[in-house]
Design a protein around this motif. Structure first.
Motif, mmCIF file in Angstrom:
data_model
loop_
_atom_site.group_PDB
_atom_site.id
_atom_site.type_symbol
_atom_site.label_atom_id
_atom_site.label_comp_id
_atom_site.label_asym_id
_atom_site.label_seq_id
_atom_site.Cartn_x
_atom_site.Cartn_y
_atom_site.Cartn_z
ATOM 1 N N ALA A 221 1.173 -1.246 0.421
ATOM 2 C CA ALA A 221 0.284 0.374 0.021
ATOM 3 C C ALA A 221 0.660 1.155 -0.501
ATOM 4 C CB ALA A 221 -0.598 -0.188 1.253
ATOM 5 N N THR A 222 2.101 1.060 1.066
ATOM 6 C CA THR A 222 2.799 2.218 0.891
ATOM 7 C C THR A 222 3.432 2.596 -0.410
ATOM 8 O OG1 THR A 222 3.680 1.865 3.037
ATOM 9 C CG2 THR A 222 5.174 2.924 1.822
ATOM 10 N N ALA A 223 3.977 1.753 -1.285
ATOM 11 C CA ALA A 223 4.440 1.647 -2.971
ATOM 12 C C ALA A 223 3.541 2.368 -3.422
ATOM 13 C CB ALA A 223 4.580 0.400 -3.469
ATOM 14 N N LYS A 224 1.761 1.826 -3.410
ATOM 15 C CA LYS A 224 0.646 2.066 -4.484
ATOM 16 C C LYS A 224 0.336 3.683 -4.027
ATOM 17 C CE LYS A 224 -3.847 0.751 -5.894
ATOM 18 N NZ LYS A 224 -4.585 -0.621 -5.127
ATOM 19 N N ARG A 225 0.447 4.012 -3.176
ATOM 20 C CA ARG A 225 0.440 5.968 -2.558
ATOM 21 C C ARG A 225 1.063 6.976 -2.269
ATOM 22 N NH1 ARG A 225 -4.823 5.696 0.744
ATOM 23 N NH2 ARG A 225 -4.498 7.982 0.663
ATOM 24 N N ASN A 226 2.398 5.641 -2.691
ATOM 25 C CA ASN A 226 3.666 6.645 -2.422
ATOM 26 C C ASN A 226 3.772 7.526 -1.465
ATOM 27 O OD1 ASN A 226 5.690 7.657 -3.269
ATOM 28 N ND2 ASN A 226 5.146 9.363 -4.169
ATOM 29 N N GLN A 227 3.444 7.125 0.274
ATOM 30 C CA GLN A 227 3.201 7.410 1.434
ATOM 31 C C GLN A 227 3.166 6.743 2.084
ATOM 32 O OE1 GLN A 227 0.098 10.695 3.156
ATOM 33 N NE2 GLN A 227 -0.877 9.050 1.175
ATOM 34 N N ILE A 228 3.419 6.712 3.631
ATOM 35 C CA ILE A 228 3.422 5.348 4.333
ATOM 36 C C ILE A 228 2.397 4.856 5.253
ATOM 37 C CG2 ILE A 228 4.497 4.372 6.678
ATOM 38 C CD1 ILE A 228 6.374 6.558 6.181
ATOM 39 N N MET A 229 1.482 3.705 4.611
ATOM 40 C CA MET A 229 0.527 3.400 5.432
ATOM 41 C C MET A 229 0.690 2.176 5.761
ATOM 42 S SD MET A 229 -0.977 5.072 3.286
ATOM 43 C CE MET A 229 -2.818 4.532 3.289
ATOM 44 N N VAL A 230 -0.238 2.464 7.000
ATOM 45 C CA VAL A 230 0.321 1.342 7.906
ATOM 46 C C VAL A 230 -1.394 0.535 8.261
ATOM 47 C CG1 VAL A 230 2.056 2.043 9.455
ATOM 48 C CG2 VAL A 230 -0.567 2.476 10.017
ATOM 49 N N ASN A 231 -0.819 -1.198 8.664
ATOM 50 C CA ASN A 231 -2.201 -2.198 8.864
ATOM 51 C C ASN A 231 -2.588 -1.162 10.279
ATOM 52 O OD1 ASN A 231 -2.006 -3.613 6.797
ATOM 53 N ND2 ASN A 231 -0.735 -4.504 7.101
ATOM 54 N N GLN A 232 -4.389 -1.289 10.673
ATOM 55 C CA GLN A 232 -4.916 -1.386 11.780
ATOM 56 C C GLN A 232 -5.751 -2.398 12.178
ATOM 57 O OE1 GLN A 232 -6.387 2.596 12.224
ATOM 58 N NE2 GLN A 232 -7.651 2.530 13.938
ATOM 59 N N PHE A 233 -5.091 -2.992 13.348
ATOM 60 C CA PHE A 233 -5.297 -4.392 14.305
ATOM 61 C C PHE A 233 -6.683 -3.492 15.058
ATOM 62 C CE2 PHE A 233 -1.942 -5.736 12.266
ATOM 63 C CZ PHE A 233 -2.539 -6.743 11.982
ATOM 64 N N GLN A 234 -7.927 -4.571 15.023
ATOM 65 C CA GLN A 234 -8.699 -3.816 15.745
ATOM 66 C C GLN A 234 -8.351 -4.276 17.325
ATOM 67 O OE1 GLN A 234 -12.869 -5.312 14.889
ATOM 68 N NE2 GLN A 234 -13.884 -3.543 15.393
ATOM 69 N N ASP A 235 -8.314 -3.593 18.480
ATOM 70 C CA ASP A 235 -8.627 -4.161 19.870
ATOM 71 C C ASP A 235 -9.320 -4.718 20.404
ATOM 72 O OD1 ASP A 235 -6.360 -3.093 20.806
ATOM 73 O OD2 ASP A 235 -6.891 -0.834 20.742
ATOM 74 N N GLU A 236 -9.585 -5.544 21.095
ATOM 75 C CA GLU A 236 -10.216 -6.669 21.480
ATOM 76 C C GLU A 236 -11.598 -5.936 22.555
ATOM 77 O OE1 GLU A 236 -11.083 -10.614 23.265
ATOM 78 O OE2 GLU A 236 -8.842 -9.931 23.033
ATOM 79 N N ILE A 271 -12.244 7.404 33.429
ATOM 80 C CA ILE A 271 -12.457 5.691 33.081
ATOM 81 C C ILE A 271 -13.878 4.814 32.759
ATOM 82 C CG2 ILE A 271 -12.342 3.805 35.128
ATOM 83 C CD1 ILE A 271 -9.554 3.917 32.221
ATOM 84 N N SER A 272 -14.615 5.281 32.717
ATOM 85 C CA SER A 272 -15.739 4.387 32.515
ATOM 86 C C SER A 272 -16.364 5.380 31.429
ATOM 87 C CB SER A 272 -17.020 4.125 33.577
ATOM 88 O OG SER A 272 -16.678 3.753 35.043
ATOM 89 N N GLY A 273 -16.061 6.168 31.053
ATOM 90 C CA GLY A 273 -16.251 6.776 29.633
ATOM 91 C C GLY A 273 -15.049 6.268 28.947
ATOM 92 N N ILE A 274 -14.203 6.918 29.410
ATOM 93 C CA ILE A 274 -13.278 5.669 28.366
ATOM 94 C C ILE A 274 -13.235 4.507 27.189
ATOM 95 C CG2 ILE A 274 -10.343 5.957 28.250
ATOM 96 C CD1 ILE A 274 -9.938 7.835 29.464
ATOM 97 N N ALA A 275 -13.322 3.609 28.912
ATOM 98 C CA ALA A 275 -13.855 2.288 28.167
ATOM 99 C C ALA A 275 -14.973 2.336 27.523
ATOM 100 C CB ALA A 275 -14.404 1.626 29.406
ATOM 101 N N LEU A 276 -16.021 2.634 27.427
ATOM 102 C CA LEU A 276 -17.508 2.678 26.465
ATOM 103 C C LEU A 276 -16.813 3.062 25.126
ATOM 104 C CD1 LEU A 276 -19.982 4.428 28.580
ATOM 105 C CD2 LEU A 276 -19.867 2.003 28.023
ATOM 106 N N LYS A 277 -15.689 4.326 25.101
ATOM 107 C CA LYS A 277 -14.834 4.829 24.320
ATOM 108 C C LYS A 277 -14.821 3.664 23.299
ATOM 109 C CE LYS A 277 -17.076 8.943 23.623
ATOM 110 N NZ LYS A 277 -17.752 9.893 23.210
ATOM 111 N N LYS A 278 -13.631 3.055 24.480
ATOM 112 C CA LYS A 278 -13.308 2.381 23.185
ATOM 113 C C LYS A 278 -14.304 0.684 22.974
ATOM 114 C CE LYS A 278 -9.129 3.372 23.952
ATOM 115 N NZ LYS A 278 -7.808 3.435 22.165
ATOM 116 N N GLN A 279 -15.294 0.994 23.273
ATOM 117 C CA GLN A 279 -16.197 0.235 22.857
ATOM 118 C C GLN A 279 -16.312 -1.444 24.158
ATOM 119 O OE1 GLN A 279 -17.093 -0.819 18.845
ATOM 120 N NE2 GLN A 279 -15.630 1.145 18.334
#
Length: 444
Positions: A221-236, A271-279
């Motif tokens: 993807a980096t070569a195709k877009r000519n800028q650094i691209m990264v894979n993003q993995f979903q937290d549990e 921490i309750s608000g952040i946990a909910l934002k983190k799904q």
């Protein structure tokens, strides 16, 4: 007429002039030539008094004022109160503003003095910092108006008694929710966490930003877009995160005018608000002699409101907390493994050893984090040089208690129990750090 006399005050300047003329009358007894001067000054003063009364009372509206209060106050934070003023007089006025603050603030002489030009609107602001949750009753807003003569003062009252509830620190909630989802965390004391691994679920390919793991660079993807691209993995996601608040007598101890209980309540809200934002699923309960205020972990939209309303009414009961009962209720009610953030306090190893078997039993089935507090007053004692024998003894005892706290951390660590030893004012930041680290390392 009765209302007129209730709102009319004679100023200090008037009484000073009046008594000066009275002294002149007394002196004129010995120097008769001064009697006429004193008499003219008296008539002049009375004439100016009448003119001043006419100036201030000819305009029935006078000053328009309004106090703008927030719908609720945030406990432990500076909350802004605004006063809007409009001068409908045809001349510049001098105002003394006295607001009747709730008794909890213990400010009996709160006032502001300003001058305001004719036909203008002004706004003044001040801040209040509540130190306990509950109802705060503001009294009347009193405006004392005087003209340039400043012989007469007219009092006007606005914004009759108003009640504003004080809730746990929702201002901290907004602040830390924003920081937890931006790359500005380090500037506020959040430590950078190196991810040990990822869950197997791929989420998306995105542009690289500072802080992303370079091992996740997608070279195609980096070569195709000519800028650094990264894979993003979903937290549990959808993992239960429970805040457990000890409401026993150990949490009544005050630091910087707030009790340990209020620090724990504010951190729970954040921490309750952040946990909910983190799904994740956020929940909470309190315990002392028994478990109370149980809110099962959930991700519903109404969950935060339920937590806020529950935290609003929590108080200490001054009893010794029953950790055995806590273990039994956790075993009975929490079937799914989750993260338990236990806010309590241990001052001595003996206090820990009494509860350690129950903490170990809880940690077998749950990821338990025991959060307790540094005694910052002892730290201040240690930092001061000892200049007398008494101070040497005090410093020695303080060192013993500080060392006990460190031993408590080691005892919990040896038994595989996570712990946070924190200053009360750093509690929220340290709790968020621990939560984010646990999520990043996939420990749940």
């Amino acid at each position: 007429m009765k209302q007129f006399f209730k709102s009319l005050y004679l100023s200090t300047r008037f009484f000073t002039a009046f008594f000066s003329i009275a002294v002149l009358f007394i002196i004129s007894y010995f120097f008769p030539g001064l009697f006429f001067v004193a008499q003219m000054l008296f008539y002049l003063l009375m004439g100016l008094l009448i003119i001043d009364i006419i100036l201030l009372y000819r305009n029935k509206t006078g000053i328009k004022a309004k106090r703008a209060l927030p719908d609720r106050l945030s406990n432990g934070d500076n909350n802004t109160v605004r006063i809007e003023l409009q001068n409908t007089f045809s001349f510049r006025c001098f105002l003394n503003i006295i607001d009747e603050l709730p008794v909890q603030f213990q400010q009996r002489e709160f006032s502001r003095s300003i001058s305001q030009a004719s036909g203008t609107t002004k706004e003044i602001q001040y801040q209040v910092r509540p130190l306990e949750r509950g109802e705060y009753h503001f009294g009347s807003l009193n405006i004392f108006v005087s003209s340039a003569l400043q012989l007469v003062i007219r009092r006007q009252q606005f914004s009759k008694e108003t009640m504003v509830p004080t809730y746990p620190s929702f201002l901290q909630l907004k602040k830390y929710e924003f920081l937890a989802f931006t790359n500005r965390l380090k500037s506020y004391g959040f430590k950078k966490i190196r991810r040990i691994g990822h869950t197997l679920e791929f989420e998306q390919i995105k542009e690289y930003i500072p802080g992303d793991d370079v091992r996740t660079i997608n070279w195609k993807a980096t070569a195709k877009r000519n800028q650094i691209m990264v894979n993003q993995f979903q937290d549990e996601k959808s993992q239960p995160v429970y805040s457990i608040i000890d409401t026993g007598r150990v949490m009544k101890m005050p630091f910087n005018q707030l009790s340990l209980l209020d620090y724990a309540i504010n951190a729970t809200l954040v921490i309750s608000g952040i946990a909910l934002k983190k799904q994740d699923k956020a929940g909470m309960f309190t315990f002392s002699r028994k478990v109370e205020n149980l809110i099962p972990a959930d991700r519903k939209q109404s969950q935060m409101q339920r937590i806020i309303e529950t935290l609003y009414n929590i108080q200490t009961d001054f009893a010794e907390s029953d950790f055995e009962r806590l273990y039994v209720d956790i075993k009975r009610n929490l079937k799914q493994r989750g993260l338990l953030l236990l806010y309590t306090n241990f001052e001595t190893l003996d206090g820990l050893y009494r509860q350690l078997p129950y903490l170990q039993a809880i940690a077998k089935n749950q990821l338990l984090v025991v959060i307790f507090f540094e005694n910052t007053e002892l730290t201040e004692v240690l930092e001061k040089p000892a200049l007398s024998t008494r101070q040497i003894f005090e410093k020695t005892i303080a060192e013993k208690f500080v060392y006990e706290k460190k031993r408590i951390v080691n005892e919990l660590r040896k038994r595989g129990i996570y712990s946070i030893l924190t200053k009360p004012e750093s509690l929220t930041v340290d709790t968020i750090n621990t939560y984010l680290e646990i999520k990043a390392r996939g420990l749940l």
